[in-house]
Design an enzyme around this catalytic site. Structure first.
Site, short mmCIF file in Angstrom:
data_model
loop_
_atom_site.label_atom_id
_atom_site.label_comp_id
_atom_site.label_asym_id
_atom_site.label_seq_id
_atom_site.Cartn_x
_atom_site.Cartn_y
_atom_site.Cartn_z
N ASN A 163 0.82 -1.23 0.00
CA ASN A 163 0.00 0.00 0.00
C ASN A 163 0.84 1.27 0.00
O ASN A 163 0.41 2.29 -0.51
CB ASN A 163 -1.02 -0.01 1.14
CG ASN A 163 -0.40 -0.12 2.51
OD1 ASN A 163 0.77 -0.50 2.63
ND2 ASN A 163 -1.14 0.20 3.53
N GLU A 261 4.38 -3.66 12.61
CA GLU A 261 3.37 -2.64 12.30
C GLU A 261 2.22 -3.37 11.62
O GLU A 261 2.29 -3.67 10.45
CB GLU A 261 3.94 -1.61 11.32
CG GLU A 261 5.18 -0.90 11.79
CD GLU A 261 4.88 0.25 12.72
OE1 GLU A 261 3.73 0.37 13.18
OE2 GLU A 261 5.81 1.02 13.00
N CYS A 295 -3.24 1.43 6.76
CA CYS A 295 -3.43 0.85 8.10
C CYS A 295 -3.96 1.87 9.10
O CYS A 295 -4.56 1.51 10.10
CB CYS A 295 -2.16 0.18 8.60
SG CYS A 295 -0.74 1.27 8.55
N GLU A 469 8.47 3.48 14.52
CA GLU A 469 9.34 3.88 13.41
C GLU A 469 9.35 5.40 13.30
O GLU A 469 8.40 6.07 13.72
CB GLU A 469 8.82 3.25 12.11
CG GLU A 469 8.89 1.74 12.18
CD GLU A 469 8.61 1.07 10.84
OE1 GLU A 469 7.61 1.43 10.20
OE2 GLU A 469 9.39 0.19 10.47
#
Ligand code: ADP
Length: 489
Positions: A163, A261, A295, A469
């Site tokens: 994505n 993640e 997400c 991150e």
């Protein structure tokens, strides 16, 4: 000049690569070729070579051999190469964005935005690498001294989704490189060309052979190969919670450090004191970018009961006016979904919700353009047992539910196994703190739909995973602390 039948038509044709990149070499694949199609048209974009597990093992060995040289460089020397990589990504942003739109489908303007966002991590971590300072701790005895060195963790692996085909790669690769670690990247099967173009630019930037490698092949086989190799000390993964569970279990074999993640189920709360227009626009942006395949995309909009009717009407009208089409068309707001499975999944979730009593305000089916295009869809009266409420949607579909008071809004928002992103709109200062503290999510957007940047920690809790991150914390996962005691002073 690009050939007339070349759909990429790049200014720099060398960015289009069809082979895995290992130890500074474009490899002849020894596994079955990977076919990449344009989701907007179904037209084949090309084939990419893949590697068998034994070749992936050889790639890990090459990365391990590259570790001492990369680690021995000064932080400034590594940083200079990463700055060059950043500059090259920007210089070639038009080509990189075009590659991304062709293989992933998102509107070209979003692809350009992602290239800038992705590149920012190369610059940020080039700078952070120079500040990976250790500690000198006041010792407990007079004749001893106590130091903490920060050293690269070793060879790293990254597995990334389709994505965000550029940003997820740079966000994982840059902190590893800055810390002094070589890395092996396995990008998603649908979007290998973006990853290979980044590898080409890393080579031009002077990142040495074996330090940044792109391997492609059967995903479970590569995941197992990463997990079994003792040289891999760290795995960073972005993708589904389902795959995250598999990788997490496998990481136990060699006790590898992991960052996960995973999926989300973001709530978006509109309180009675919100700036109404800003809330509608914020919800549109946080829901429909990348066709909802994000997400941190909004899954569930919760609106105070006094605003519910007006909000639903306005939001549904705005959603219905979004233009669905090929991402190369400058007017497009929403591109195609990534593949047939994604369209089928959303169709099934909507059919289930309808039988459970949900009401569709706009959309609800595949778009008249056909193929992988889906209408922006807004539904109400959802059952909280419905999968559309409980699961990550990953498409241009959203549900709206009314709530009575702040406590109910928080209860509904937190009623999910996920904990990645959340959003709310309010102008009450006390509520701002209460709700930000009450939301059980790794990230909270207050009066804004934009919650990611190189300088901010990004990550989730609960079934959305762990690790952060970006930001000054993002390099920590790639460093180990070594405690040095010195006696006899
Ligand atoms: P999605 O369903 O959205 O594609 P996945 O979690 O399946 O999400 O994919 C994210 C990344 O994980 C992709 O690069 C994919 O190839 C990879 N992947 C999927 N399954 C496995 C697995 N068993 N082991 C290693 N990688 C995997």
């Amino acid at each position: 000049m690009p050939a007339l039948n070349d759909p990429f038509a790049l200014q720099d044709a060398q960015l289009l690569r069809h082979q895995p990149f290992v130890n500074g070499q474009w490899m002849t694949g020894d596994g079955p070729a990977l076919v990449v199609d344009n989701p907007a048209t179904g037209v084949r974009l090309g084939e990419v070579g893949t590697l068998t597990p034994s070749s992936v093992n050889a790639a890990i060995d090459a990365a391990q051999a590259a570790l001492p040289g990369w680690k021995a460089m000064t932080a400034r020397e590594r940083s200079a190469r990463m700055e060059r990589w950043h500059d090259l990504i920007l210089e070639h942003s038009d080509d990189l964005a075009r590659i991304m739109t062709l293989e992933q489908g998102k509107p070209l303007s979003e692809a350009r935005g992602e290239i800038l966002y992705g590149a920012s991590f190369a610059k940020w971590f080039a700078e952070e690498g120079r500040r990976a300072v250790g500690e000198i701790i006041p010792p407990p005895q007079r004749n001893r001294r106590l130091l903490v060195l920060r050293e690269p963790i070793g060879v790293c692996a990254a597995i990334t989704p389709w994505n965000f085909p550029c940003a997820m790669i740079v966000r994982k690769t840059a902190p590893a490189l800055a810390a002094g670690c070589p890395i092996l990247l396995k990008p998603a099967e649908s979007t290998p060309f973006s990853a290979l173009a980044l590898a080409e630019l890393s080579q031009r930037a002077g990142i040495p052979p074996g330090v940044f490698n792109v391997v492609l092949g059967n995903p479970p086989d590569i995941g197992k190969t990463f997990a079994a190799h003792p040289a891999i000390r760290k795995l960073s993964f972005t993708g589904s919670t389902r795959t995250g569970r598999i990788l997490l279990a496998q990481s136990a074999e060699q006790i590898q450090k992991v960052t996960m993640e995973l999926g989300g189920n973001a709530p978006f709360i509109v309180f009675e004191d919100a700036d109404f227009d800003a809330a509608v626009e914020g919800a549109i942006a946080a829901k429909f970018r990348n066709a909802g395949q994000v997400c941190i995309a909004v899954n569930r909009i919760l609106v105070h009961e006094t605003l519910f009717g007006r909000f639903t009407e306005r939001f549904a009208a705005r959603a219905a006016a979004l233009k669905v089409g090929n991402g190369l068309d400058p007017d497009t707001d929403i591109g195609p979904l990534i593949n047939t499975a994604a369209v089928e999944r959303i169709t099934t979730l909507l059919a289930e919700a309808k039988t459970e009593g949900a009401k569709i305000h706009t959309g609800g089916q595949t778009h008249k353009l056909g193929g992988l295009y889906f209408e922006p869809t807004v539904i109400t009266q959802i059952s909280q047992q419905s999968r559309l409420w409980r699961e990550e949607i990953f498409g241009p579909v959203v549900t709206i539910l009314p709530f009575r008071d702040e406590a109910e809004a928080l209860r509904l928002a937190n009623a999910t196994e996920y904990g990645l992103a959340s959003y709310f709109y309010s102008r009450d200062l006390g509520r701002l703190f209460r709700v930000a503290e009450g939301l059980q999510f790794g990230m909270v957007g207050v009066n804004t739909p934009v919650i990611s940047s190189d300088c901010a920690p990004f990550g989730g809790i609960k079934a959305s995973g762990f690790g952060r991150e970006g930001s000054s914390h993002g390099i920590d996962d790639y460093l180990e602390s070594k405690t040095v005691w010195i006696g006899g002073i």
